[in-house]
Design a protein around this motif. Structure first.
Motif, PDB file in Angstrom:
ATOM      1  N   GLY A  61       1.057  19.958 -16.439  1.00 33.90           N
ATOM      2  CA  GLY A  61      -0.002  20.959 -16.599  1.00 33.90           C
ATOM      3  C   GLY A  61       0.557  22.366 -16.512  1.00 33.90           C
ATOM      4  N   GLY A  62       1.497  22.583 -15.616  1.00 36.09           N
ATOM      5  CA  GLY A  62       2.141  23.890 -15.501  1.00 36.09           C
ATOM      6  C   GLY A  62       2.898  24.248 -16.762  1.00 36.09           C
ATOM      7  N   PHE A  63       3.613  23.268 -17.334  1.00 41.10           N
ATOM      8  CA  PHE A  63       4.317  23.513 -18.597  1.00 41.10           C
ATOM      9  C   PHE A  63       3.339  23.847 -19.710  1.00 41.10           C
ATOM     10  N   ALA A  64       2.201  23.175 -19.729  1.00 43.61           N
ATOM     11  CA  ALA A  64       1.199  23.434 -20.766  1.00 43.61           C
ATOM     12  C   ALA A  64       0.671  24.857 -20.649  1.00 43.61           C
TER      13      ALA A  64
ATOM     14  N   LYS B 253       0.833  -1.208   0.000  1.00 42.73           N
ATOM     15  CA  LYS B 253       0.000   0.000   0.000  1.00 42.73           C
ATOM     16  C   LYS B 253       0.865   1.253   0.000  1.00 42.73           C
ATOM     17  N   ARG B 254       1.942   1.190   0.735  1.00 41.94           N
ATOM     18  CA  ARG B 254       2.826   2.355   0.802  1.00 41.94           C
ATOM     19  C   ARG B 254       3.473   2.628  -0.552  1.00 41.94           C
ATOM     20  N   ILE B 255       3.913   1.587  -1.233  1.00 42.31           N
ATOM     21  CA  ILE B 255       4.519   1.743  -2.558  1.00 42.31           C
ATOM     22  C   ILE B 255       3.495   2.300  -3.539  1.00 42.31           C
ATOM     23  N   VAL B 256       2.263   1.791  -3.475  1.00 48.62           N
ATOM     24  CA  VAL B 256       1.205   2.266  -4.366  1.00 48.62           C
ATOM     25  C   VAL B 256       0.895   3.728  -4.077  1.00 48.62           C
ATOM     26  N   SER B 257       0.823   4.102  -2.816  1.00 50.90           N
ATOM     27  CA  SER B 257       0.509   5.488  -2.491  1.00 50.90           C
ATOM     28  C   SER B 257       1.649   6.424  -2.906  1.00 50.90           C
ATOM     29  N   ILE B 258       2.891   5.983  -2.746  1.00 53.25           N
ATOM     30  CA  ILE B 258       4.028   6.788  -3.193  1.00 53.25           C
ATOM     31  C   ILE B 258       3.989   6.945  -4.714  1.00 53.25           C
ATOM     32  N   GLY B 259       3.662   5.884  -5.421  1.00 55.90           N
ATOM     33  CA  GLY B 259       3.541   5.939  -6.882  1.00 55.90           C
ATOM     34  C   GLY B 259       2.447   6.898  -7.306  1.00 55.90           C
ATOM     35  N   ALA B 260       1.323   6.860  -6.586  1.00 52.46           N
ATOM     36  CA  ALA B 260       0.213   7.765  -6.905  1.00 52.46           C
ATOM     37  C   ALA B 260       0.625   9.219  -6.693  1.00 52.46           C
ATOM     38  N   VAL B 261       1.342   9.483  -5.626  1.00 54.78           N
ATOM     39  CA  VAL B 261       1.804  10.848  -5.358  1.00 54.78           C
ATOM     40  C   VAL B 261       2.756  11.307  -6.455  1.00 54.78           C
ATOM     41  N   ILE B 262       3.657  10.437  -6.874  1.00 54.61           N
ATOM     42  CA  ILE B 262       4.600  10.796  -7.943  1.00 54.61           C
ATOM     43  C   ILE B 262       3.850  11.090  -9.244  1.00 54.61           C
ATOM     44  N   ILE B 263       2.845  10.272  -9.566  1.00 54.13           N
ATOM     45  CA  ILE B 263       2.067  10.491 -10.790  1.00 54.13           C
ATOM     46  C   ILE B 263       1.319  11.819 -10.724  1.00 54.13           C
ATOM     47  N   VAL B 264       0.713  12.116  -9.576  1.00 46.83           N
ATOM     48  CA  VAL B 264      -0.020  13.373  -9.427  1.00 46.83           C
ATOM     49  C   VAL B 264       0.922  14.557  -9.566  1.00 46.83           C
ATOM     50  N   LEU B 265       2.078  14.483  -8.941  1.00 43.90           N
ATOM     51  CA  LEU B 265       3.050  15.574  -9.057  1.00 43.90           C
ATOM     52  C   LEU B 265       3.527  15.749 -10.499  1.00 43.90           C
ATOM     53  N   ALA B 266       3.764  14.635 -11.184  1.00 48.70           N
ATOM     54  CA  ALA B 266       4.183  14.713 -12.588  1.00 48.70           C
ATOM     55  C   ALA B 266       3.098  15.371 -13.431  1.00 48.70           C
ATOM     56  N   LEU B 267       1.838  15.032 -13.188  1.00 48.20           N
ATOM     57  CA  LEU B 267       0.736  15.638 -13.934  1.00 48.20           C
ATOM     58  C   LEU B 267       0.633  17.136 -13.644  1.00 48.20           C
TER      59      LEU B 267
END
Length: 62
Positions: free
Chosen positions: A21-24, A3-17
């Motif tokens: 979005g900021g670049f766009a 669960k911790r790995i999945v939540s860390i992955g989700a946070v990384i994906i959200v930050l990347a998005l």
């Protein structure tokens, strides 16, 4: 642990998005600025031509 790995992955994906979005948004603003600059240039060129036409008309009439 998983669960911790999945939540860390989700946070990384959200930050990347968010970053993408900021670049766009920044890219869109840059394009708008370029379009405005081109339009101002075209407008100034047409104004110069119009002034030259008026000047040449005055010179011919006098």
């Amino acid at each position: 642990m998983v669960k911790r790995i999945v939540s860390i992955g989700a946070v990384i994906i959200v930050l990347a998005l968010l970053v993408l979005g900021g670049f766009a948004v920044i890219g869109d603003q840059v394009n708008d600025n370029k379009r405005e600059a081109q339009l101002r240039h075209v407008m100034s060129e047409s104004s110069k031509r119009e002034l030259e036409r008026q000047s040449s008309k005055r010179n011919r009439s006098s």
